[in-house]
Design an enzyme around this catalytic site. Structure first.
Site, mmCIF file in Angstrom:
data_model
loop_
_atom_site.group_PDB
_atom_site.id
_atom_site.type_symbol
_atom_site.label_atom_id
_atom_site.label_comp_id
_atom_site.label_asym_id
_atom_site.label_seq_id
_atom_site.Cartn_x
_atom_site.Cartn_y
_atom_site.Cartn_z
ATOM 1 N N ASP A 2 -0.749 -18.324 0.112
ATOM 2 C CA ASP A 2 -2.114 -18.034 -0.332
ATOM 3 C C ASP A 2 -2.576 -19.164 -1.227
ATOM 4 O O ASP A 2 -1.768 -19.767 -1.950
ATOM 5 C CB ASP A 2 -2.166 -16.715 -1.105
ATOM 6 C CG ASP A 2 -1.933 -15.500 -0.213
ATOM 7 O OD1 ASP A 2 -2.279 -15.560 0.981
ATOM 8 O OD2 ASP A 2 -1.416 -14.486 -0.715
ATOM 9 N N ASP A 18 -6.620 -13.954 5.720
ATOM 10 C CA ASP A 18 -7.086 -12.737 5.049
ATOM 11 C C ASP A 18 -8.599 -12.574 5.192
ATOM 12 O O ASP A 18 -9.095 -11.470 5.405
ATOM 13 C CB ASP A 18 -6.717 -12.766 3.565
ATOM 14 C CG ASP A 18 -5.221 -12.814 3.323
ATOM 15 O OD1 ASP A 18 -4.455 -12.350 4.194
ATOM 16 O OD2 ASP A 18 -4.811 -13.326 2.261
#
Length: 177
Positions: free
Chosen positions: A125, A147
């Protein structure tokens, strides 16, 4: 069905290329194969002051860090859900463009994070919305491109199910008489 797979492939490639550019490619923390902009966990670069930063995080869990260290669960769940979704889509003869987009986004995003879990063992991330912290003193979890597409895909799927599906199916049934 081909369009759904092409959209999914494009999302998967966009996700993996963004992760390569920002985070590099790591088999594990000690074995760097390709170095990106951010090279160690927790490193942060402010992109837009008090709005957006790139912050490198390796996520062992799901969204918002829930279910930490459940790699096998996530691998199996992702595979089962993707396979189930493909089977359901194959059973639908006429697919609305919104359903195709939603399905492609969800499939591609799921595959993007699955690739990380299989190869690295965790999800990379890097998008950090510091604007929320600046405005509301709320630290939103760091996320990635996959995401974003999963969230957009689920929202489009909800719009399709709530507002379009019944009318689309009815029109298809009426025109087939």
């Amino acid at each position: 069905m081909l369009l759904i797979f092409l959209i999914g492939l494009a999302v998967l490639l966009l996700d993996q290329l963004s992760k390569l550019f920002i985070c590099g490619f790591f088999v594990n923390s000690d074995n760097m194969l390709f170095s990106g902009m951010l090279t160690f966990q927790g490193e942060s670069v402010e992109i837009i002051p008090k709005t957006l930063s790139f912050t490198y995080v390796l996520n062992n869990g799901a969204a918002f860090g829930i279910l930490q260290n459940q790699r096998l669960f996530f691998l199996l769940t992702t595979l089962i859900i993707c396979a189930g979704g493909v089977v359901l889509l194959l059973r639908i003869k006429k697919r609305h463009i919104l359903l195709k987009l939603a399905s492609g986004f969800i499939l591609g995003g799921a595959m993007g994070n699955l690739v990380d879990r299989v190869i690295i063992g965790r999800v990379r991330d890097f998008l950090d919305l510091t604007l929320l912290d600046t405005l509301f003193s709320y630290k939103f979890p760091v996320f990635n491109v996959a995401d974003i597409f999963v969230v957009i895909g689920v929202a489009l799927l909800a719009v399709y199910i709530l507002f379009i599906h019944d009318k689309f199916i009815k029109n298809e049934t009426d025109s087939g008489k």
